[in-house]
Motif scaffolding. Structure first.
Motif, short mmCIF file in Angstrom:
data_model
loop_
_atom_site.label_atom_id
_atom_site.label_comp_id
_atom_site.label_asym_id
_atom_site.label_seq_id
_atom_site.Cartn_x
_atom_site.Cartn_y
_atom_site.Cartn_z
N ARG A 27 0.84 -1.22 0.00
CA ARG A 27 0.00 0.00 0.00
C ARG A 27 0.86 1.26 0.00
O ARG A 27 0.56 2.22 -0.71
CB ARG A 27 -0.92 0.03 1.22
N ASP A 28 1.94 1.26 0.80
CA ASP A 28 2.81 2.43 0.88
C ASP A 28 3.47 2.74 -0.47
O ASP A 28 3.87 3.88 -0.72
CB ASP A 28 3.89 2.24 1.95
N LEU A 29 3.60 1.73 -1.33
CA LEU A 29 4.16 1.91 -2.67
C LEU A 29 3.08 2.28 -3.70
O LEU A 29 3.36 2.37 -4.89
CB LEU A 29 4.90 0.65 -3.11
N GLY A 30 1.86 2.45 -3.24
CA GLY A 30 0.78 2.82 -4.14
C GLY A 30 0.01 1.65 -4.71
O GLY A 30 -0.85 1.82 -5.57
N GLY A 31 0.32 0.43 -4.24
CA GLY A 31 -0.34 -0.76 -4.75
C GLY A 31 -1.54 -1.17 -3.93
O GLY A 31 -1.79 -0.63 -2.85
N THR A 32 -2.26 -2.14 -4.45
CA THR A 32 -3.43 -2.71 -3.78
C THR A 32 -3.33 -4.23 -3.86
O THR A 32 -3.06 -4.77 -4.93
CB THR A 32 -4.73 -2.27 -4.49
N VAL A 33 -3.55 -4.90 -2.74
CA VAL A 33 -3.62 -6.36 -2.75
C VAL A 33 -5.04 -6.72 -3.15
O VAL A 33 -5.99 -6.48 -2.42
CB VAL A 33 -3.26 -6.96 -1.37
N HIS A 34 -5.17 -7.27 -4.37
CA HIS A 34 -6.49 -7.68 -4.87
C HIS A 34 -6.97 -8.94 -4.18
O HIS A 34 -8.16 -9.07 -3.90
CB HIS A 34 -6.44 -7.91 -6.37
N SER A 35 -6.05 -9.88 -3.99
CA SER A 35 -6.45 -11.12 -3.33
C SER A 35 -5.22 -11.80 -2.73
O SER A 35 -4.10 -11.58 -3.16
CB SER A 35 -7.14 -12.07 -4.30
N VAL A 36 -5.49 -12.60 -1.72
CA VAL A 36 -4.48 -13.49 -1.15
C VAL A 36 -4.81 -14.86 -1.74
O VAL A 36 -5.81 -15.48 -1.38
CB VAL A 36 -4.55 -13.51 0.40
N ASP A 37 -3.97 -15.30 -2.67
CA ASP A 37 -4.27 -16.51 -3.44
C ASP A 37 -3.77 -17.79 -2.79
O ASP A 37 -4.26 -18.88 -3.13
CB ASP A 37 -3.71 -16.39 -4.85
N GLU A 38 -2.81 -17.68 -1.88
CA GLU A 38 -2.32 -18.86 -1.18
C GLU A 38 -1.68 -18.42 0.12
O GLU A 38 -1.01 -17.40 0.17
CB GLU A 38 -1.29 -19.62 -2.03
#
Length: 99
Positions: A68-79
């Motif tokens: 998040r601090d890098l401007g990203g978003t975690v869409h899903s935790v796949d494993e």
């Protein structure tokens, strides 16, 4: 509580910072021993990455905060692999056949 040993995340991020910078930043999170960052898709404004994060006791909250601090978003935790050993995925009879 059992330690998290592997996280596989689907991440959406802007073009900057680079995939290299994201991998390095996530690799510095507590408990992380290594990160594999794979570019899955890119368009005019964003990129989609798969992050495979491994370590002895990964701080999942810190990993997500760094993304998040890098401007990203975690869409899903796949494993998530948790416990004393890494459990490798094996195809099960009910799994769809690969294309």
């Amino acid at each position: 509580m059992a330690p998290i040993r592997r996280l596989v995340l689907d991440v959406l991020k802007p073009h900057s910072p680079s995939t290299v910078e994201v991998a390095r930043e996530v690799a510095d999170a507590a408990g992380v021993a290594g990160v594999n960052a794979t570019l899955l898709e890119t368009d005019r404004e964003v990129q989609n990455l798969r992050l495979v994060v491994e370590g002895e006791a990964i701080d999942a909250d810190e990993v997500e905060r760094r993304v998040r601090d890098l401007g990203g978003t975690v869409h899903s935790v796949d494993e998530v692999v948790s416990g004393e050993t890494l459990v490798e995925y094996r195809n099960q009879p009910q799994d769809p056949s690969p294309p």
